[in-house]
Scaffold this motif. Sequence first.
Motif, PDB file in Angstrom:
ATOM      1  N   ASP A  53      62.559  22.138   2.533  1.00 25.61           N
ATOM      2  CA  ASP A  53      62.992  21.444   1.885  1.00 25.61           C
ATOM      3  C   ASP A  53      63.829  19.438   2.077  1.00 25.61           C
ATOM      4  OD1 ASP A  53      63.257  21.253   4.881  1.00 25.61           O
ATOM      5  OD2 ASP A  53      65.766  21.033   4.614  1.00 25.61           O
ATOM      6  N   ASP A  54      62.369  18.913   3.393  1.00 24.23           N
ATOM      7  CA  ASP A  54      62.899  17.697   3.593  1.00 24.23           C
ATOM      8  C   ASP A  54      61.457  17.635   4.477  1.00 24.23           C
ATOM      9  OD1 ASP A  54      63.268  14.808   3.393  1.00 24.23           O
ATOM     10  OD2 ASP A  54      65.407  15.624   4.787  1.00 24.23           O
ATOM     11  N   ASP A  55      61.215  16.094   4.390  1.00 21.11           N
ATOM     12  CA  ASP A  55      59.987  15.253   5.328  1.00 21.11           C
ATOM     13  C   ASP A  55      60.510  15.227   6.885  1.00 21.11           C
ATOM     14  OD1 ASP A  55      57.458  15.971   4.297  1.00 21.11           O
ATOM     15  OD2 ASP A  55      57.561  13.868   5.145  1.00 21.11           O
ATOM     16  N   HIS A  56      60.551  15.646   8.411  1.00 20.56           N
ATOM     17  CA  HIS A  56      61.375  15.137   9.798  1.00 20.56           C
ATOM     18  C   HIS A  56      60.177  14.062  10.149  1.00 20.56           C
ATOM     19  CE1 HIS A  56      64.104  18.362   8.158  1.00 20.56           C
ATOM     20  NE2 HIS A  56      63.069  19.191   8.164  1.00 20.56           N
ATOM     21  N   THR A  57      61.285  12.963  10.762  1.00 17.23           N
ATOM     22  CA  THR A  57      59.998  11.976  11.372  1.00 17.23           C
ATOM     23  C   THR A  57      61.141  11.551  12.748  1.00 17.23           C
ATOM     24  OG1 THR A  57      61.027  10.078  10.179  1.00 17.23           O
ATOM     25  CG2 THR A  57      58.289  11.657   9.996  1.00 17.23           C
ATOM     26  N   ALA A  58      60.435  11.649  13.782  1.00 16.48           N
ATOM     27  CA  ALA A  58      60.421  11.186  15.173  1.00 16.48           C
ATOM     28  C   ALA A  58      60.304  10.807  16.204  1.00 16.48           C
ATOM     29  CB  ALA A  58      62.137  11.902  15.815  1.00 16.48           C
ATOM     30  N   VAL A  59      60.889   8.996  17.116  1.00 16.88           N
ATOM     31  CA  VAL A  59      60.245   9.030  18.050  1.00 16.88           C
ATOM     32  C   VAL A  59      60.868   8.876  19.104  1.00 16.88           C
ATOM     33  CG1 VAL A  59      58.551   7.068  18.836  1.00 16.88           C
ATOM     34  CG2 VAL A  59      58.268   7.454  15.889  1.00 16.88           C
ATOM     35  N   ALA A  60      60.116   9.908  19.872  1.00 22.22           N
ATOM     36  CA  ALA A  60      61.061   9.153  21.461  1.00 22.22           C
ATOM     37  C   ALA A  60      60.498   9.942  22.418  1.00 22.22           C
ATOM     38  CB  ALA A  60      61.070  10.920  21.320  1.00 22.22           C
ATOM     39  N   THR A  61      61.764   9.684  23.617  1.00 21.82           N
ATOM     40  CA  THR A  61      60.394   9.236  25.073  1.00 21.82           C
ATOM     41  C   THR A  61      60.488  10.253  25.903  1.00 21.82           C
ATOM     42  OG1 THR A  61      61.547   7.997  25.107  1.00 21.82           O
ATOM     43  CG2 THR A  61      60.217   7.010  24.602  1.00 21.82           C
ATOM     44  N   VAL A  62      60.017  10.539  26.730  1.00 25.63           N
ATOM     45  CA  VAL A  62      59.900  11.817  27.950  1.00 25.63           C
ATOM     46  C   VAL A  62      60.526  10.669  28.768  1.00 25.63           C
ATOM     47  CG1 VAL A  62      59.013  13.533  29.579  1.00 25.63           C
ATOM     48  CG2 VAL A  62      58.173  12.961  27.186  1.00 25.63           C
ATOM     49  N   ALA A  63      62.140  11.200  29.326  1.00 23.87           N
ATOM     50  CA  ALA A  63      62.453  10.780  31.132  1.00 23.87           C
ATOM     51  C   ALA A  63      61.316  10.179  32.151  1.00 23.87           C
ATOM     52  CB  ALA A  63      63.419  11.543  31.412  1.00 23.87           C
ATOM     53  N   PRO A  64      61.117   9.518  32.935  1.00 20.66           N
ATOM     54  CA  PRO A  64      60.174   8.851  33.694  1.00 20.66           C
ATOM     55  C   PRO A  64      60.966   9.862  35.320  1.00 20.66           C
ATOM     56  CG  PRO A  64      62.842   7.499  34.057  1.00 20.66           C
ATOM     57  CD  PRO A  64      62.811   8.365  32.231  1.00 20.66           C
ATOM     58  N   ASP A  65      61.634  10.398  35.129  1.00 21.40           N
ATOM     59  CA  ASP A  65      62.040  11.175  36.038  1.00 21.40           C
ATOM     60  C   ASP A  65      61.778  12.671  36.395  1.00 21.40           C
ATOM     61  OD1 ASP A  65      63.997  11.101  35.287  1.00 21.40           O
ATOM     62  OD2 ASP A  65      65.585  11.385  36.581  1.00 21.40           O
ATOM     63  N   ALA A  66      60.721  13.663  37.138  1.00 20.78           N
ATOM     64  CA  ALA A  66      61.235  15.168  36.035  1.00 20.78           C
ATOM     65  C   ALA A  66      61.922  15.952  37.111  1.00 20.78           C
ATOM     66  CB  ALA A  66      59.572  15.284  36.638  1.00 20.78           C
ATOM     67  N   VAL A  67      62.179  16.584  36.059  1.00 19.67           N
ATOM     68  CA  VAL A  67      63.774  17.871  36.696  1.00 19.67           C
ATOM     69  C   VAL A  67      63.289  19.110  36.524  1.00 19.67           C
ATOM     70  CG1 VAL A  67      66.618  18.049  37.011  1.00 19.67           C
ATOM     71  CG2 VAL A  67      65.665  15.287  36.935  1.00 19.67           C
TER      72      VAL A  67
END
Length: 430
Positions: free
Chosen positions: A229-243
């Motif tokens: 149905d569509d293209d999906h694009t995203a740019v995201a980051t990983v948090a600075p702390d690992a929980v």
Amino acid sequence: MKRRPRIGLALAALACGSMALAGCTGGGGSKAGAGRKAAAPPPVAVAIAPAANATNVPVSSEVVATATNGKITEVTLTDDKGAKVDGAMRPDGSSWLPSRPLDYKRGYTAQVTATDGAGKATTSTAKFTTMAKPDTIVQTSLNLQNGQSYGVNLPLVVAFDPPVPKEARAAVQKRLLVSTDPPQPGAWSWLDEGNQVSYRAPDPWKPGTRITARAALAGLPMGKAGFGDDDHTAVATVAPDAVRMDIDNDTKQMYVYKDNRLVKTIPVSLGKPSTPSSSGNMVIMEKFDSTVFDTRGEPNGGYVVTVQDAQRLTWGGEFIHSAPWSEGEQGYTNTSHGCVNVSSTTASWLMRTTHVGDLVRVRGTEVQLARGNGWTAWNDSWDQFVKGSALPVPQDLKPAATPPPAAVTPGNSAAPATTTPTPAPTNSGG
């Protein structure tokens, strides 16, 4: 009378012979080669797909160009109005990938230039026409949202409705593109049912990683299921702390770790025997300041309740949430309908501390987490996970990876995951 040897004549003859030999080798060879010309290199031949004059071409098509006796040096694609389509060669050089899906019922011209060893360029073109918009569409989604921050155990998940048949999964997987900064290669793994494919690296993301993803699925043929149905694009980051959160049914305690350091111990009440919580490695999927659990029509339900500070763990309705009604039992007795009940104060603290994508590990309950009931990529070992790839896994990703850090809680042995179709998301916890 003795005859004197004719040494002078012999030496003269020898010298003459040597000179003659030298003259035949040098002078004769030069004359023979003087009229020859170097052989011309074979001409460069370029093949292009889609082929010239092709019709009904999917809008997901890439330009595949091969050169005989030369090397591809440039690919351009323009539409029938002369507008240039942006794109780039895949890293392995197998094709040129447009940066967006093509338009339906549109003419395009692919122009490919190849250069031979002497630097001579040859250019070929192919005009083609894309197909009309199809009637049968596969609904798709990507769980990565642009500009968001996630926990270190977030798997990328693409969902399909209807499911993708097995014979079409390799072509679909080739259109799922992920890059990270810093680089941390991973692999895709399909559920057996074909309604979900997940991506992760062998180890959790490094804090602060930038993730860029594109599920280039618009108009992509998916066998009998239809077209994407569509293209999906995203740019995201990983948090600075690992929980991460480790929950032990034996002690009825949740142990919260930040960067592998225990920061809080929380009493919990898990699912009672008739509605047990799942044991396994889950991740937080959604967070709600307030939501409604409606279990009317379910065998063990029949109630409607509003809960605060709820964090989803499974599609089947298991959450961590505030449960002021069970605070007296938390740390002692299981009373919930499968959820992890915590106090109101604790639930509020958890909402401020956790991220979507943080690992939650539950141990010691009566049932095991079903594969696909949530984002369950971390409930498989790496060796198990890569078996679900529809494409060959790169050699450097085949060795077993380091498992998640061991919990310091009792009852830490993981049982094999079961496999069931992914249920529709429900708010049926309690």
